[in-house]
Design a protein around this motif. Structure first.
Motif, PDB file in Angstrom:
ATOM      1  N   MET A   1      13.161   3.780 -16.482  1.00 41.73           N
ATOM      2  CA  MET A   1      11.897   3.490 -15.070  1.00 41.73           C
ATOM      3  C   MET A   1      10.985   4.171 -15.406  1.00 41.73           C
ATOM      4  N   GLY A   2       9.961   2.687 -14.987  1.00 42.40           N
ATOM      5  CA  GLY A   2       8.839   2.999 -14.925  1.00 42.40           C
ATOM      6  C   GLY A   2       8.090   4.590 -15.464  1.00 42.40           C
ATOM      7  N   ARG A   3       7.384   4.999 -15.692  1.00 43.84           N
ATOM      8  CA  ARG A   3       5.705   5.960 -14.985  1.00 43.84           C
ATOM      9  C   ARG A   3       5.579   5.956 -13.140  1.00 43.84           C
ATOM     10  N   ALA A   4       5.525   4.910 -13.188  1.00 43.13           N
ATOM     11  CA  ALA A   4       4.823   4.951 -11.490  1.00 43.13           C
ATOM     12  C   ALA A   4       6.073   5.317 -10.740  1.00 43.13           C
ATOM     13  N   THR A   5       7.511   4.881 -11.020  1.00 42.58           N
ATOM     14  CA  THR A   5       8.252   5.046 -10.144  1.00 42.58           C
ATOM     15  C   THR A   5       9.166   6.233 -10.431  1.00 42.58           C
TER      16      THR A   5
ATOM     17  N   GLY B   1       0.451  -0.907  -0.336  1.00 43.14           N
ATOM     18  CA  GLY B   1       0.164  -0.402   0.155  1.00 43.14           C
ATOM     19  C   GLY B   1       0.451   1.171  -0.029  1.00 43.14           C
ATOM     20  N   GLU B   2       2.086   0.994  -0.438  1.00 43.02           N
ATOM     21  CA  GLU B   2       2.801   2.396  -0.108  1.00 43.02           C
ATOM     22  C   GLU B   2       3.426   2.400  -1.662  1.00 43.02           C
ATOM     23  N   SER B   3       4.034   4.003  -1.751  1.00 41.95           N
ATOM     24  CA  SER B   3       5.253   4.157  -2.951  1.00 41.95           C
ATOM     25  C   SER B   3       6.413   4.043  -2.452  1.00 41.95           C
ATOM     26  N   GLY B   4       7.678   4.115  -3.285  1.00 40.74           N
ATOM     27  CA  GLY B   4       8.787   4.219  -3.236  1.00 40.74           C
ATOM     28  C   GLY B   4       9.481   3.116  -2.172  1.00 40.74           C
ATOM     29  N   PRO B   5      10.785   2.843  -1.696  1.00 43.11           N
ATOM     30  CA  PRO B   5      11.262   1.994  -0.620  1.00 43.11           C
ATOM     31  C   PRO B   5      11.198   1.849   0.349  1.00 43.11           C
ATOM     32  N   GLY B   6      10.505   2.960   1.445  1.00 45.74           N
ATOM     33  CA  GLY B   6      10.801   2.874   2.782  1.00 45.74           C
ATOM     34  C   GLY B   6      11.272   2.506   3.601  1.00 45.74           C
TER      35      GLY B   6
ATOM     36  N   ALA C   1      10.000  -8.286 -10.144  1.00 44.31           N
ATOM     37  CA  ALA C   1       9.561  -8.973 -11.337  1.00 44.31           C
ATOM     38  C   ALA C   1       8.672  -9.383 -11.420  1.00 44.31           C
ATOM     39  N   ASP C   2       7.249  -7.955 -12.138  1.00 45.48           N
ATOM     40  CA  ASP C   2       5.325  -8.200 -11.421  1.00 45.48           C
ATOM     41  C   ASP C   2       5.434  -9.057 -12.880  1.00 45.48           C
ATOM     42  N   GLY C   3       5.648 -10.275 -13.002  1.00 44.16           N
ATOM     43  CA  GLY C   3       5.162 -10.692 -13.922  1.00 44.16           C
ATOM     44  C   GLY C   3       5.862 -11.822 -14.576  1.00 44.16           C
TER      45      GLY C   3
ATOM     46  N   LEU D   1      16.252   1.376 -13.335  1.00 38.95           N
ATOM     47  CA  LEU D   1      15.364   1.678 -11.550  1.00 38.95           C
ATOM     48  C   LEU D   1      14.120   1.340 -11.377  1.00 38.95           C
ATOM     49  N   GLY D   2      13.577   0.440 -12.309  1.00 44.45           N
ATOM     50  CA  GLY D   2      12.815  -0.190 -12.038  1.00 44.45           C
ATOM     51  C   GLY D   2      10.885   0.732 -12.368  1.00 44.45           C
ATOM     52  N   GLY D   3       9.742   0.628 -12.146  1.00 45.89           N
ATOM     53  CA  GLY D   3       9.965  -0.629 -10.682  1.00 45.89           C
ATOM     54  C   GLY D   3       9.403  -1.946 -11.457  1.00 45.89           C
ATOM     55  N   GLY D   4       9.187  -2.181 -10.350  1.00 47.33           N
ATOM     56  CA  GLY D   4       8.321  -3.888 -11.092  1.00 47.33           C
ATOM     57  C   GLY D   4       7.745  -4.612 -12.239  1.00 47.33           C
ATOM     58  N   GLN D   5       7.146  -3.788 -12.825  1.00 45.75           N
ATOM     59  CA  GLN D   5       6.313  -3.660 -14.450  1.00 45.75           C
ATOM     60  C   GLN D   5       8.026  -3.720 -15.651  1.00 45.75           C
ATOM     61  N   ILE D   6       8.358  -2.835 -15.139  1.00 38.79           N
ATOM     62  CA  ILE D   6       9.307  -2.680 -15.890  1.00 38.79           C
ATOM     63  C   ILE D   6      10.648  -3.264 -15.495  1.00 38.79           C
ATOM     64  N   TYR D   7      11.220  -3.414 -14.505  1.00 36.45           N
ATOM     65  CA  TYR D   7      12.165  -4.655 -14.200  1.00 36.45           C
ATOM     66  C   TYR D   7      11.382  -5.861 -14.758  1.00 36.45           C
ATOM     67  N   ARG D   8      10.691  -6.273 -14.797  1.00 38.01           N
ATOM     68  CA  ARG D   8       9.840  -7.291 -15.112  1.00 38.01           C
ATOM     69  C   ARG D   8      10.183  -7.911 -17.060  1.00 38.01           C
TER      70      ARG D   8
ATOM     71  N   ILE E   1       9.313   4.879 -18.892  1.00 36.52           N
ATOM     72  CA  ILE E   1       8.295   4.481 -19.853  1.00 36.52           C
ATOM     73  C   ILE E   1       7.203   4.664 -19.783  1.00 36.52           C
ATOM     74  N   THR E   2       6.621   4.719 -20.246  1.00 35.80           N
ATOM     75  CA  THR E   2       4.452   4.955 -20.560  1.00 35.80           C
ATOM     76  C   THR E   2       4.149   4.692 -21.735  1.00 35.80           C
ATOM     77  N   ARG E   3       2.810   4.356 -21.395  1.00 38.59           N
ATOM     78  CA  ARG E   3       1.433   4.039 -22.901  1.00 38.59           C
ATOM     79  C   ARG E   3       1.410   5.846 -23.747  1.00 38.59           C
ATOM     80  N   ALA E   4       1.902   6.516 -22.305  1.00 34.27           N
ATOM     81  CA  ALA E   4       1.528   8.002 -22.949  1.00 34.27           C
ATOM     82  C   ALA E   4       2.393   8.793 -23.381  1.00 34.27           C
TER      83      ALA E   4
HETATM   84  N1  LIG Z   1      12.654  -1.001  -4.288  1.00 34.77           N
HETATM   85  C1  LIG Z   1      13.183  -0.461  -5.460  1.00 34.77           C
HETATM   86  O1  LIG Z   1      14.065  -1.039  -6.003  1.00 34.77           O
HETATM   87  C2  LIG Z   1      12.687   0.206  -6.091  1.00 34.77           C
HETATM   88  C3  LIG Z   1      12.725   0.661  -7.357  1.00 34.77           C
HETATM   89  C4  LIG Z   1      11.651   0.875  -8.368  1.00 34.77           C
HETATM   90  C5  LIG Z   1      11.008   1.592  -7.977  1.00 34.77           C
HETATM   91  N2  LIG Z   1      10.022   1.188  -6.564  1.00 34.77           N
HETATM   92  C6  LIG Z   1       8.564   0.699  -6.786  1.00 34.77           C
HETATM   93  O2  LIG Z   1       7.735   0.918  -7.153  1.00 34.77           O
HETATM   94  C7  LIG Z   1       6.938   1.380  -7.378  1.00 34.77           C
HETATM   95  C8  LIG Z   1       6.201   1.583  -8.894  1.00 34.77           C
HETATM   96  O3  LIG Z   1       6.917  -0.222  -9.568  1.00 34.77           O
HETATM   97  P1  LIG Z   1       5.168  -0.633 -10.345  1.00 34.77           P
HETATM   98  O4  LIG Z   1       5.781  -1.648 -11.320  1.00 34.77           O
HETATM   99  O5  LIG Z   1       3.989  -0.345 -10.040  1.00 34.77           O
HETATM  100  O6  LIG Z   1       5.721   0.732 -11.686  1.00 34.77           O
HETATM  101  P2  LIG Z   1       6.751   1.347 -12.733  1.00 34.77           P
HETATM  102  O7  LIG Z   1       7.635  -0.085 -13.643  1.00 34.77           O
HETATM  103  O8  LIG Z   1       7.592   2.194 -11.749  1.00 34.77           O
HETATM  104  O9  LIG Z   1       5.853   1.598 -13.504  1.00 34.77           O
HETATM  105  C9  LIG Z   1       4.448   1.098 -14.243  1.00 34.77           C
HETATM  106  C10 LIG Z   1       4.230   2.240 -15.777  1.00 34.77           C
HETATM  107  O10 LIG Z   1       4.767   2.045 -16.913  1.00 34.77           O
HETATM  108  C11 LIG Z   1       5.073   2.027 -18.102  1.00 34.77           C
HETATM  109  N3  LIG Z   1       3.888   0.937 -18.851  1.00 34.77           N
HETATM  110  C12 LIG Z   1       4.853   0.009 -18.433  1.00 34.77           C
HETATM  111  N4  LIG Z   1       4.871  -1.030 -18.772  1.00 34.77           N
HETATM  112  C13 LIG Z   1       4.192  -0.517 -20.087  1.00 34.77           C
HETATM  113  C14 LIG Z   1       4.331  -0.985 -21.749  1.00 34.77           C
HETATM  114  N5  LIG Z   1       4.731  -2.246 -22.015  1.00 34.77           N
HETATM  115  N6  LIG Z   1       4.813   0.469 -22.574  1.00 34.77           N
HETATM  116  C15 LIG Z   1       4.845   0.967 -22.372  1.00 34.77           C
HETATM  117  N7  LIG Z   1       4.239   1.720 -20.896  1.00 34.77           N
HETATM  118  C16 LIG Z   1       4.639   0.818 -19.604  1.00 34.77           C
HETATM  119  C17 LIG Z   1       3.126   2.436 -17.728  1.00 34.77           C
HETATM  120  O11 LIG Z   1       3.254   3.666 -17.240  1.00 34.77           O
HETATM  121  P3  LIG Z   1       1.509   4.765 -17.822  1.00 34.77           P
HETATM  122  O12 LIG Z   1       0.548   4.114 -17.397  1.00 34.77           O
HETATM  123  O13 LIG Z   1       2.218   6.279 -17.791  1.00 34.77           O
HETATM  124  O14 LIG Z   1       1.211   4.227 -19.311  1.00 34.77           O
HETATM  125  C18 LIG Z   1       3.213   1.907 -16.086  1.00 34.77           C
HETATM  126  O15 LIG Z   1       2.208   2.234 -15.316  1.00 34.77           O
HETATM  127  C19 LIG Z   1       7.335   2.616  -6.657  1.00 34.77           C
HETATM  128  O16 LIG Z   1       6.422   2.508  -5.620  1.00 34.77           O
HETATM  129  C20 LIG Z   1       8.448   2.650  -6.502  1.00 34.77           C
HETATM  130  O17 LIG Z   1       8.886   3.579  -5.275  1.00 34.77           O
HETATM  131  C21 LIG Z   1      10.868   0.811  -5.386  1.00 34.77           C
END
Ligand SMILES: NC(=O)c1ccc[n+]([C@@H]2O[C@H](COP(=O)([O-])OP(=O)(O)OC[C@H]3O[C@@H](n4cnc5c(N)ncnc54)[C@H](OP(=O)(O)O)[C@@H]3O)[C@@H](O)[C@H]2O)c1
Length: 187
Positions: free
Chosen positions: A46-50, A19-24, A146-148, A112-119, A71-74
């Protein structure tokens, strides 16, 4: 060009608290290591959420830093905050992003992540090394590293180095079996 996945993980493979964002949950030692390690990279992906979690910090920066590719779809919706060469938004696939960075002469890319982008990068076989900090906590939820699903052949790594950052915090340096070692920067 080398692509290095940097992350801090709990013992159960989570990169955020539930329920949190960031590596708290990251220790001060990991935060110091991460800041120092990033200095060796000329670009980061990195992904847009990161990016959302560091947006204000990036906007406040002065001087030339490494390129951040978000990386973002928009990407068009981020046109106002894009700064070519510093912060760029893309909807390209991982392979095209890496090829583009390589063609532009970048040498070391921090993933630099996050889980979707690492995956996505792991699944595409584009992660050359993983510099993974393991913190001594079990979170029981939160974003997975790795989210997936990851193609099994691309999910195997070889341990190259390990270092204690704090008495219970371990830094691991894994590399892909077919890539040369990339040593951790000296503390
Ligand atoms: N502990 C750590 O080392 C660490 C490292 C990094 C991040 N984090 C944390 O992880 C969380 C974020 O991770 P997350 O997995 O939720 O998100 P994320 O991987 O950072 O970003 C997800 C976003 O990337 C975009 N995306 C994903 N797949 C895509 C594709 N195939 N094509 C185009 N764009 C794509 C989309 O952006 P749009 O919605 O804009 O389209 C999606 O919403 C944050 O809370 C962050 O602080 C922790």
């Amino acid at each position: 060009m080398f692509v290095v996945l940097l992350a801090v993980s709990s013992l159960d493979g989570r990169i955020t608290r539930p329920g949190e964002s960031g590596p708290g949950f990251a220790s001060p030692e990991d935060q110091a290591w991460f800041s120092a390690a990033l200095r060796g990279f000329d670009c980061a992906v990195m992904g847009r959420a990161t990016f959302d979690t560091i947006r204000e910090q990036v906007a406040a920066e002065t001087g030339r830093r490494r390129l951040r590719v978000v990386i973002t779809r928009a990407p068009a919706t981020h046109a106002a905050e894009a700064r070519p060469g510093l912060v760029e938004f893309t909807a390209e696939e991982p392979r095209a992003i890496v090829a583009g960075l390589r063609a532009r002469g970048f040498r070391q890319c921090a993933l630099l992540g996050g889980g979707q982008i690492y995956r996505a990068f792991l699944d595409a076989g584009l992660v050359d090394a993983m510099w993974l900090t393991v913190e001594p906590v079990v979170l029981g939820g939160g974003t997975p590293l790795a989210d997936g699903v990851v193609t099994p052949a691309h999910g195997r790594f070889v341990l190259e180095e390990m270092r204690l950052l704090a008495p219970s915090t371990l830094l691991l340096n894994y590399r892909r079996p077919d890539r040369p070692p990339l040593r951790l920067p000296e503390p």
